[in-house]
Design a protein around this motif. Structure first.
Motif, short mmCIF file in Angstrom:
data_model
loop_
_atom_site.label_atom_id
_atom_site.label_comp_id
_atom_site.label_asym_id
_atom_site.label_seq_id
_atom_site.Cartn_x
_atom_site.Cartn_y
_atom_site.Cartn_z
N THR A 1 25.66 88.73 12.42
CA THR A 1 24.39 87.62 12.56
C THR A 1 23.17 88.34 12.61
N ILE A 2 22.29 87.95 11.68
CA ILE A 2 20.98 88.56 11.58
C ILE A 2 20.09 87.44 11.87
N ARG A 3 18.94 87.64 12.96
CA ARG A 3 18.03 86.76 13.32
C ARG A 3 17.14 86.41 12.28
N ALA A 4 16.11 85.54 12.15
CA ALA A 4 15.06 85.03 11.32
C ALA A 4 13.97 86.27 11.20
N GLN A 5 13.22 86.47 10.22
CA GLN A 5 12.20 87.45 10.26
C GLN A 5 12.60 88.70 10.27
N ALA A 6 13.71 89.04 10.10
CA ALA A 6 14.36 90.57 9.84
C ALA A 6 14.43 91.03 8.63
N ILE A 7 14.16 92.44 8.28
CA ILE A 7 14.27 92.95 7.11
C ILE A 7 15.64 93.44 6.70
N LEU A 8 16.23 93.01 5.68
CA LEU A 8 17.69 93.26 5.30
C LEU A 8 17.69 94.93 4.89
N THR A 9 18.82 95.59 5.35
CA THR A 9 19.26 96.73 5.19
C THR A 9 20.51 96.77 4.58
N PRO A 10 21.07 97.92 3.76
CA PRO A 10 22.51 98.08 3.56
C PRO A 10 23.44 97.71 4.74
N ALA A 11 23.31 98.00 5.86
CA ALA A 11 24.10 97.76 7.05
C ALA A 11 24.35 96.04 7.14
N ASP A 12 23.15 95.49 6.85
CA ASP A 12 23.32 93.91 7.17
C ASP A 12 24.02 92.97 6.07
N VAL A 13 24.34 93.65 4.70
CA VAL A 13 25.37 92.81 3.96
C VAL A 13 26.37 93.40 3.27
N THR A 14 27.33 92.51 2.96
CA THR A 14 28.61 93.03 2.18
C THR A 14 28.80 92.18 1.10
N VAL A 15 29.84 92.67 0.34
CA VAL A 15 30.14 91.98 -0.83
C VAL A 15 31.48 91.47 -0.93
N THR A 16 31.87 90.16 -1.10
CA THR A 16 33.19 89.73 -1.11
C THR A 16 33.54 89.18 -2.47
N PRO A 17 34.78 89.55 -2.69
CA PRO A 17 35.42 89.03 -4.01
C PRO A 17 35.79 87.33 -4.20
N ALA A 18 34.55 86.68 -3.98
CA ALA A 18 34.71 85.15 -3.92
C ALA A 18 33.38 84.58 -4.79
N ALA A 19 33.92 83.59 -5.60
CA ALA A 19 32.59 82.94 -6.10
C ALA A 19 31.95 81.66 -5.32
N VAL A 20 30.75 81.80 -4.81
CA VAL A 20 30.18 80.76 -4.02
C VAL A 20 28.99 80.31 -4.81
N PRO A 21 28.96 78.92 -5.57
CA PRO A 21 27.76 78.66 -6.28
C PRO A 21 26.45 78.60 -5.63
N GLY A 22 25.48 79.36 -6.11
CA GLY A 22 24.25 79.32 -5.71
C GLY A 22 23.86 80.45 -4.63
N ALA A 23 24.76 81.38 -4.40
CA ALA A 23 24.86 82.44 -3.43
C ALA A 23 24.43 83.52 -4.20
N LEU A 24 23.79 84.37 -3.53
CA LEU A 24 23.47 85.76 -4.29
C LEU A 24 24.82 86.57 -4.56
N ALA A 25 24.74 87.53 -5.62
CA ALA A 25 26.15 88.18 -5.88
C ALA A 25 25.92 89.79 -5.67
N HIS A 26 24.67 90.19 -5.91
CA HIS A 26 24.39 91.83 -5.52
C HIS A 26 23.61 92.22 -4.57
N PRO A 27 23.82 93.10 -3.82
CA PRO A 27 22.93 93.65 -2.67
C PRO A 27 21.55 93.82 -2.96
N ASP A 28 21.23 94.33 -4.46
CA ASP A 28 19.79 94.64 -4.80
C ASP A 28 18.89 93.46 -4.72
N GLU A 29 19.62 92.32 -4.79
CA GLU A 29 18.73 90.92 -4.74
C GLU A 29 18.18 90.60 -3.34
#
Length: 139
Positions: free
Chosen positions: A24-52
């Motif tokens: 869980t990440i609060r609003a107004q936080a800058i995202l780092t590699p530790a904050d995100v992960t990639v799951t093997p599922a397709a969700v329409p409208g969601a980002l797909a790559h950490p670089d985004e």
């Protein structure tokens, strides 16, 4: 009936990934590699790559395991609400400068409302990378 089910399962997009919040990440936080992960599922409208998302600021609370959408993120804020900012109006060779008070928080490229401190007029303008706000026709 079973054949159709197999055909539908085989037709689903293989290898589609979705970017989700690792915690869980609060609003107004800058995202780092530790904050995100990639799951093997397709969700329409969601980002797909950490670089985004890396280096972007969260506009809302991101909950662990939930997909991250483009509207949940924005450029890091360089202007805070109630901060005094330089205003610049340009029309051809004419440039008018004034001091203003930001009525919202935002990053470079965001449109915010600013109150001109001299005239008490509220105007909208685009935040420049240097933290000034460009107002008028040639923002």
């Amino acid at each position: 009936m079973m054949r159709w089910l197999l055909v539908l399962l085989a037709a689903s997009p293989a290898g589609a990934d979705t970017l989700v919040a690792a915690r869980t990440i609060r609003a107004q936080a800058i995202l780092t590699p530790a904050d995100v992960t990639v799951t093997p599922a397709a969700v329409p409208g969601a980002l797909a790559h950490p670089d985004e998302a890396l280096g972007m600021e969260t506009r809302v609370v991101l909950y662990a395991g939930r997909p991250i959408r483009p509207e949940d993120l924005g450029p890091p804020a360089i202007v805070d609400r109630n901060q005094t900012v330089p205003l610049a109006y340009r029309a051809g060779p004419l440039t008018i400068r004034a001091e203003g008070r930001a009525l919202a928080r935002g990053g470079a490229g965001d449109v915010i409302r600013v109150m001109n401190l001299a005239s008490r007029t509220t105007v909208s303008g685009v935040i420049r990378p240097d933290g000034s706000v460009a107002v008028g026709a040639s923002r």
